[in-house]
Write a protein that holds these residues in place. Structure first.
Motif, mmCIF file in Angstrom:
data_model
loop_
_atom_site.group_PDB
_atom_site.id
_atom_site.type_symbol
_atom_site.label_atom_id
_atom_site.label_comp_id
_atom_site.label_asym_id
_atom_site.label_seq_id
_atom_site.Cartn_x
_atom_site.Cartn_y
_atom_site.Cartn_z
ATOM 1 N N SER A 51 0.812 -1.219 0.000
ATOM 2 C CA SER A 51 0.000 0.000 0.000
ATOM 3 C C SER A 51 0.847 1.272 0.000
ATOM 4 O O SER A 51 0.347 2.340 -0.318
ATOM 5 N N LYS A 52 2.139 1.155 0.346
ATOM 6 C CA LYS A 52 3.013 2.331 0.418
ATOM 7 C C LYS A 52 4.304 2.052 -0.333
ATOM 8 O O LYS A 52 4.999 1.083 -0.042
ATOM 9 N N LEU A 53 4.612 2.901 -1.310
ATOM 10 C CA LEU A 53 5.806 2.733 -2.132
ATOM 11 C C LEU A 53 6.473 4.093 -2.326
ATOM 12 O O LEU A 53 5.887 5.006 -2.896
ATOM 13 N N ILE A 91 2.320 6.948 -2.487
ATOM 14 C CA ILE A 91 3.392 6.742 -3.465
ATOM 15 C C ILE A 91 4.041 8.079 -3.800
ATOM 16 O O ILE A 91 3.371 9.120 -3.845
ATOM 17 N N ASP A 92 5.362 8.043 -4.004
ATOM 18 C CA ASP A 92 6.111 9.237 -4.406
ATOM 19 C C ASP A 92 7.061 8.835 -5.529
ATOM 20 O O ASP A 92 7.947 7.991 -5.339
ATOM 21 N N LEU A 93 6.875 9.442 -6.713
ATOM 22 C CA LEU A 93 7.677 9.117 -7.899
ATOM 23 C C LEU A 93 8.533 10.288 -8.353
ATOM 24 O O LEU A 93 9.166 10.210 -9.412
ATOM 25 N N ALA A 94 8.607 11.336 -7.590
ATOM 26 C CA ALA A 94 9.322 12.534 -8.013
ATOM 27 C C ALA A 94 10.813 12.300 -8.104
ATOM 28 O O ALA A 94 11.366 11.369 -7.501
ATOM 29 N N SER A 117 -2.349 13.639 -11.977
ATOM 30 C CA SER A 117 -3.718 13.434 -11.507
ATOM 31 C C SER A 117 -3.855 13.859 -10.049
ATOM 32 O O SER A 117 -2.891 13.824 -9.267
ATOM 33 N N VAL A 118 -5.045 14.246 -9.681
ATOM 34 C CA VAL A 118 -5.325 14.649 -8.299
ATOM 35 C C VAL A 118 -5.122 13.480 -7.353
ATOM 36 O O VAL A 118 -4.629 13.639 -6.229
ATOM 37 N N ASP A 119 -5.473 12.283 -7.805
ATOM 38 C CA ASP A 119 -5.329 11.085 -6.970
ATOM 39 C C ASP A 119 -3.870 10.862 -6.606
ATOM 40 O O ASP A 119 -3.538 10.590 -5.435
ATOM 41 N N ASN A 174 -2.544 13.492 -4.105
ATOM 42 C CA ASN A 174 -2.987 13.221 -2.733
ATOM 43 C C ASN A 174 -2.188 12.093 -2.096
ATOM 44 O O ASN A 174 -1.825 12.151 -0.913
ATOM 45 N N LYS A 175 -1.894 11.048 -2.875
ATOM 46 C CA LYS A 175 -1.114 9.923 -2.347
ATOM 47 C C LYS A 175 0.321 10.339 -2.043
ATOM 48 O O LYS A 175 0.913 9.884 -1.055
ATOM 49 N N LYS A 176 0.875 11.201 -2.880
ATOM 50 C CA LYS A 176 2.222 11.699 -2.630
ATOM 51 C C LYS A 176 2.252 12.560 -1.370
ATOM 52 O O LYS A 176 3.218 12.520 -0.600
ATOM 53 N N GLY A 177 1.209 13.330 -1.163
ATOM 54 C CA GLY A 177 1.142 14.182 0.016
ATOM 55 C C GLY A 177 1.141 13.394 1.312
ATOM 56 O O GLY A 177 1.690 13.845 2.328
#
Length: 469
Positions: A298-300, A320-323, A332-334, A337-340
């Motif tokens: 659930s967390k990557l 998730i954080d892909l930066a 995307s907004v989704d 939000n997950k990155k935040g």
């Protein structure tokens, strides 16, 4: 002075009340600057089960504390205690002991010698000189004992030559050897590989904290930890993981942040109980196939790597954080939000794509023509001479023949070169690109520094001997 006396009076009055009803008091907190009261060895409530004496500048454990018989939790952290070898009267009831952040010159001997039946949690971390008194005989004696402690915190104790001490905790389920607090980096325990001699006796471990402990490699017998649920290997010097790492099938949380990892094992997706994978700030250029298909993931966190494409099926992840990779982040907004959610516990992260810096993998590119190679060779020679082209008249000058060489000897190595060197250690052949400075350049430099001496002659050798010789 009057203010301090006023505090003492209030506390003493409070203790006079305790004396009347002391049988009913079980928890007492005297933390933060009550050392003047404690040093008087005043009588403490006899039925105390929890006692907190943090931040009192104590240099030893008070006798009144040693005489207590029902203590289950004792916290004497953040003091100046050097020794705690005397066996306290509560050794049969103590369950949790915190003596971290002191000035211990040796581990409390009674923890080992008395084999306390109920003591399960010991924190002796951040005692930088705790091995001072561990000479050969004393250390060997401690190694003869096996404690019943199941949670041991011994981070930032400068454990280098005494890592075998961990073998005296064979029942340990949680072992904290490292810390991610950078302010304590100079006091870290020095570990080169895992498992090591001592840790290999703690096979029941479920939580293993090894952050910032100078680890270079994970060995093949890491699979002895069949019950491992959480491992933290962040802030180390790992360049790879063995395939046996994928045998830790009970692993739920895996933290690999801030290492030198280039790839993960092919069978990493066998860790089907994994729900949190943090592998940010590494050198990953590829990921195992179907990584996001792990059923419980659930967390990557893949922030700051060298990936050229995002993993598939990231939609099902909650965080998730892909930066800071070599591809554009989703907009995307989704995803935002997950990155935040991940960044709630992170600081100073940047959005967007990493700026790609292209570097040649070898001295000459495959696409260069012969003319380009000739031109580049001339350019290198001109740079090596570090002077303009000269005329034949300059050749008679002694200064002209002083060798000049401007090539830097400490050429920074790319991640590819680091990877190649690791493969060389495993027994593979030596490719040309593995040399930071080509052999030809080294030979050229040696010739410039030590030119061959030539003598001119006009038909007659110089002879400084006399006629009679």
């Amino acid at each position: 002075m009057e203010e301090n006396e006023g505090k003492s009076i209030v506390i003493e009055k409070c203790f006079s009340t305790f004396t009347l009803i002391k049988e009913n008091i079980t928890v007492l907190d005297l933390s933060n600057n009550y050392n003047n009261i404690i040093e008087k060895n005043m009588q403490l409530p006899i039925n105390l089960t929890e006692l907190y004496l943090k931040h009192n500048e104590l240099t030893e454990v008070p006798v009144s504390v040693l005489n207590l018989e029902k203590i289950k939790i004792l916290d004497i952290s953040f003091n100046n205690i050097q020794y705690f070898d005397d066996t306290p009267n509560f050794y049969e009831t103590i369950e949790k002991l915190n003596i971290s952040n002191n000035k211990l010159l040796g581990p409390p001997y009674w923890i080992w010698s008395e084999k306390c039946k109920h003591l399960f949690d010991v924190n002796i971390g951040l005692n930088m000189n705790i091995t001072k008194s561990l000479d050969n005989a004393y250390f060997e004696e401690l190694l003869k004992y096996n404690t019943l402690v199941t949670r041991i915190t011994i981070n930032n104790c400068m454990l280098i030559k005494h890592l075998k001490l961990l073998g005296t905790f064979p029942k340990a389920k949680e072992l904290i050897l490292g810390s991610s607090e950078l302010r304590n980096m100079c006091f870290t325990n020095k570990i080169e590989e895992v498992p090591f001699n001592g840790l290999d006796k703690c096979c029941d471990i479920e939580i293993l904290e090894l952050s910032n402990t100078n680890i270079y490699s994970i060995t093949h017998n890491i699979n002895i930890y069949k019950n491992l649920k959480k491992i933290n290997l962040s802030l180390n010097k790992l360049s790879g993981l063995p395939e046996e790492f994928c045998s830790l099938v009970k692993l739920e949380v895996c933290i690999l942040s801030c290492n030198n990892l280039l790839y993960l094992p092919d069978n990493f997706c066998k860790l089907d109980k994994l729900n949190s994978l943090l592998i940010d700030s590494n050198s990953l250029c590829m990921l195992p196939e179907n990584l996001c298909r792990l059923p419980n993931l659930s967390k990557l966190d893949l922030y700051d790597n060298y990936l050229y494409e995002a993993p598939d099926e990231i939609e099902k992840l909650l965080e998730i954080d892909l930066a800071q990779n070599y591809f554009d982040e989703p907009d995307s907004v989704d995803y935002i939000n997950k990155k935040g959610k991940i960044r709630l516990s992170q600081r100073e992260r940047y959005d967007g794509r990493k700026l790609e810096i292209t570097t040649a993998e070898s001295e000459y590119s495959k696409d260069e023509t012969d003319d380009e190679l000739l031109f580049s060779e001339k350019s290198e020679e001109k740079e090596a001479d570090n002077r303009p082209l000269s005329s034949p008249e300059d050749w008679d000058s002694d200064e002209y023949w002083i060798p000049y060489f401007s090539r830097q000897s400490n050429v920074p190595q790319s991640e590819w070169l680091y990877f190649v060197k690791q493969k060389m250690k495993e027994g593979n052949f030596c490719p040309m690109d593995a040399h930071p400075i080509p052999i030809a350049d080294k030979v050229k430099y040696e010739k410039l520094c030590h030119p061959r001496t030539e003598y001119e002659s006009d038909g007659q050798f110089d002879d400084y001997s006399g006629d009679d010789s």
